[in-house]
Motif scaffolding. Structure first.
Motif, PDB file in Angstrom:
ATOM      1  N   GLU A  14      -5.456   2.486 -14.587  1.00  0.00           N
ATOM      2  CA  GLU A  14      -4.617   2.318 -13.400  1.00  0.00           C
ATOM      3  C   GLU A  14      -3.177   2.059 -13.836  1.00  0.00           C
ATOM      4  OE1 GLU A  14      -6.320  -0.939 -11.282  1.00  0.00           O
ATOM      5  OE2 GLU A  14      -8.130   0.164 -10.691  1.00  0.00           O
ATOM      6  N   ALA A  15      -2.249   2.623 -13.082  1.00  0.00           N
ATOM      7  CA  ALA A  15      -0.825   2.439 -13.394  1.00  0.00           C
ATOM      8  C   ALA A  15      -0.047   2.281 -12.098  1.00  0.00           C
ATOM      9  CB  ALA A  15      -0.289   3.619 -14.191  1.00  0.00           C
ATOM     10  N   LYS A  68      -6.626  14.622 -19.525  1.00  0.00           N
ATOM     11  CA  LYS A  68      -7.704  15.571 -19.226  1.00  0.00           C
ATOM     12  C   LYS A  68      -8.594  15.095 -18.071  1.00  0.00           C
ATOM     13  CE  LYS A  68     -11.168  13.888 -22.554  1.00  0.00           C
ATOM     14  NZ  LYS A  68     -10.403  12.791 -23.144  1.00  0.00           N
ATOM     15  N   MET A  69      -8.416  13.850 -17.634  1.00  0.00           N
ATOM     16  CA  MET A  69      -9.222  13.312 -16.540  1.00  0.00           C
ATOM     17  C   MET A  69      -8.635  13.697 -15.176  1.00  0.00           C
ATOM     18  SD  MET A  69     -11.686  11.647 -18.014  1.00  0.00           S
ATOM     19  CE  MET A  69     -12.112  10.855 -19.575  1.00  0.00           C
ATOM     20  N   LYS A  70      -9.319  13.276 -14.118  1.00  0.00           N
ATOM     21  CA  LYS A  70      -8.830  13.472 -12.759  1.00  0.00           C
ATOM     22  C   LYS A  70      -7.944  12.291 -12.369  1.00  0.00           C
ATOM     23  CE  LYS A  70     -12.846  16.111 -11.177  1.00  0.00           C
ATOM     24  NZ  LYS A  70     -13.949  16.183 -10.194  1.00  0.00           N
ATOM     25  N   PHE A  71      -7.054  12.530 -11.381  1.00  0.00           N
ATOM     26  CA  PHE A  71      -6.133  11.485 -10.949  1.00  0.00           C
ATOM     27  C   PHE A  71      -6.060  11.448  -9.419  1.00  0.00           C
ATOM     28  CE2 PHE A  71      -4.926  11.986 -15.281  1.00  0.00           C
ATOM     29  CZ  PHE A  71      -4.337  10.795 -15.669  1.00  0.00           C
ATOM     30  N   LYS A  72      -5.680  10.287  -8.911  1.00  0.00           N
ATOM     31  CA  LYS A  72      -5.365  10.176  -7.491  1.00  0.00           C
ATOM     32  C   LYS A  72      -4.197   9.212  -7.331  1.00  0.00           C
ATOM     33  CE  LYS A  72      -9.146   6.853  -6.680  1.00  0.00           C
ATOM     34  NZ  LYS A  72     -10.378   6.604  -5.873  1.00  0.00           N
ATOM     35  N   LEU A  73      -3.436   9.424  -6.246  1.00  0.00           N
ATOM     36  CA  LEU A  73      -2.263   8.598  -5.945  1.00  0.00           C
ATOM     37  C   LEU A  73      -2.549   7.820  -4.672  1.00  0.00           C
ATOM     38  CD1 LEU A  73       0.700   8.031  -6.893  1.00  0.00           C
ATOM     39  CD2 LEU A  73       1.404   9.711  -5.170  1.00  0.00           C
ATOM     40  N   ILE A  74      -2.407   6.510  -4.765  1.00  0.00           N
ATOM     41  CA  ILE A  74      -2.716   5.634  -3.633  1.00  0.00           C
ATOM     42  C   ILE A  74      -1.432   4.946  -3.179  1.00  0.00           C
ATOM     43  CG2 ILE A  74      -4.047   3.631  -2.873  1.00  0.00           C
ATOM     44  CD1 ILE A  74      -6.131   4.346  -4.985  1.00  0.00           C
ATOM     45  N   ILE A 104      -5.297   7.128   0.066  1.00  0.00           N
ATOM     46  CA  ILE A 104      -5.247   8.170  -0.961  1.00  0.00           C
ATOM     47  C   ILE A 104      -4.425   9.327  -0.401  1.00  0.00           C
ATOM     48  CG2 ILE A 104      -6.579   9.788  -2.356  1.00  0.00           C
ATOM     49  CD1 ILE A 104      -8.941   7.825  -2.149  1.00  0.00           C
ATOM     50  N   ILE A 105      -3.297   9.628  -1.027  1.00  0.00           N
ATOM     51  CA  ILE A 105      -2.445  10.700  -0.509  1.00  0.00           C
ATOM     52  C   ILE A 105      -2.498  11.961  -1.374  1.00  0.00           C
ATOM     53  CG2 ILE A 105      -0.897   9.053   0.600  1.00  0.00           C
ATOM     54  CD1 ILE A 105       1.110   9.553  -1.628  1.00  0.00           C
ATOM     55  N   PRO A 132       8.229   3.780  -5.433  1.00  0.00           N
ATOM     56  CA  PRO A 132       7.899   2.603  -6.233  1.00  0.00           C
ATOM     57  C   PRO A 132       6.802   1.789  -5.540  1.00  0.00           C
ATOM     58  CG  PRO A 132      10.267   2.891  -6.121  1.00  0.00           C
ATOM     59  CD  PRO A 132       9.674   3.875  -5.153  1.00  0.00           C
ATOM     60  N   GLY A 133       5.837   1.368  -6.341  1.00  0.00           N
ATOM     61  CA  GLY A 133       4.707   0.634  -5.769  1.00  0.00           C
ATOM     62  C   GLY A 133       3.464   1.487  -5.575  1.00  0.00           C
ATOM     63  N   ASP A 134       3.644   2.820  -5.621  1.00  0.00           N
ATOM     64  CA  ASP A 134       2.455   3.686  -5.569  1.00  0.00           C
ATOM     65  C   ASP A 134       1.545   3.365  -6.746  1.00  0.00           C
ATOM     66  OD1 ASP A 134       3.444   4.925  -3.344  1.00  0.00           O
ATOM     67  OD2 ASP A 134       4.043   6.788  -4.366  1.00  0.00           O
ATOM     68  N   GLU A 135       0.259   3.560  -6.540  1.00  0.00           N
ATOM     69  CA  GLU A 135      -0.713   3.307  -7.607  1.00  0.00           C
ATOM     70  C   GLU A 135      -1.299   4.645  -8.076  1.00  0.00           C
ATOM     71  OE1 GLU A 135      -4.914   0.867  -8.421  1.00  0.00           O
ATOM     72  OE2 GLU A 135      -3.997   0.900  -6.424  1.00  0.00           O
ATOM     73  N   VAL A 136      -1.277   4.840  -9.375  1.00  0.00           N
ATOM     74  CA  VAL A 136      -1.885   6.025  -9.988  1.00  0.00           C
ATOM     75  C   VAL A 136      -3.216   5.601 -10.621  1.00  0.00           C
ATOM     76  CG1 VAL A 136      -1.643   7.833 -11.719  1.00  0.00           C
ATOM     77  CG2 VAL A 136       0.371   7.054 -10.425  1.00  0.00           C
TER      78      VAL A 136
END
Length: 246
Positions: A145-146, A176-182, A187-188, A224-228
């Protein structure tokens, strides 16, 4: 049919299966839900009755239907193998035998014969067979998480691409993994990264405490503040929810 004795059940089942066998195999497959057809054979009436009484408690038809095609007393027979082939079923035997010719016929027809001399082991085997019919469930396993600290743009050809400047708070980001942006719990975006950089270098992974720049396979206006979240999908075999009570 729990109110009938096993011989009455057998008579009723014979009539029902005679009608079902009038359908061609393809028609049966199209009309039936996920199911495990079984043939039950036992050494004596009491054994068959005991197994049927346990199977009467089956209550997981919404997951997989347990279809008792035939049952009876005696060793595994050619008729049992033919029925199992017709209905794509499994033959279970308790304290009975299957001679060499029957075993060879079963192999030739692709029929499983499962022999047991302890009832609870037969039921455990049946539960495993039912579970194997179920599709696996897919779960997300979080790898890292970032947090997005800042956003900027880089020019690639004539196009400006959004880049998120991030710090890894947990685990690691693996390209190489999957990602999502929260964003604020929603989840956007879901997808993959197109770039992952540490300082000015392209990297495969970025670990906890490190900062990085990343861009995604879709133009996203980062804030800023979005979570990856970096994750991978893992499959887990479902288990039949039936509890026979032992």
């Amino acid at each position: 049919m729990s109110h009938l004795n096993w011989r009455q059940r057998k008579s009723a089942m014979y009539r029902a299966n005679k009608q079902r066998m009038a359908f061609r195999p393809k028609e049966r497959m199209e009309n039936e839900q996920l199911a495990l057809p079984v043939i039950i054979k036992g050494d004596v009436d009491g054994s068959v009755e005991a197994i049927l009484n346990i199977l009467d408690s089956y209550d997981a038809d919404e997951q997989c239907e347990l279809d008792i095609v035939h049952f009876g007393v005696g060793d595994i027979s050619e008729n049992d193998i033919n029925l199992a082939e017709t209905f794509s079923g499994v033959v279970y035997g308790f304290n009975v035998d299957a001679n060499k010719a029957i075993q060879q016929a079963a192999v030739k027809k692709g029929v499983q014969i499962k022999l047991h001399n302890i009832i609870y082991k037969l039921i455990d085997d049946l539960k495993e067979e039912l579970s194997s019919k179920l599709p696996p469930t897919v779960a997300e396993n979080v790898v890292g998480e970032a947090s997005v600290l800042a956003t900027f743009y880089v020019t690639v050809g004539k196009k400006k691409l959004p880049v998120a400047g991030c710090r890894v708070n947990k685990g690691q980001l693996d390209r190489k993994m999957k990602f999502k942006l929260i964003r604020r719990g929603d989840i956007i975006w879901k997808g993959s990264l197109t770039t992952l950089k540490h300082l000015k270098d392209d990297v495969q992974t970025v670990k906890t405490g490190m900062e990085c720049g990343l861009s995604m396979d879709k133009d996203i206006d980062f804030q800023p503040g979005d979570e990856v979240v970096c994750y991978e999908d893992t499959e887990k075999q479902q288990e039949i929810c039936w509890d026979p009570g032992f």
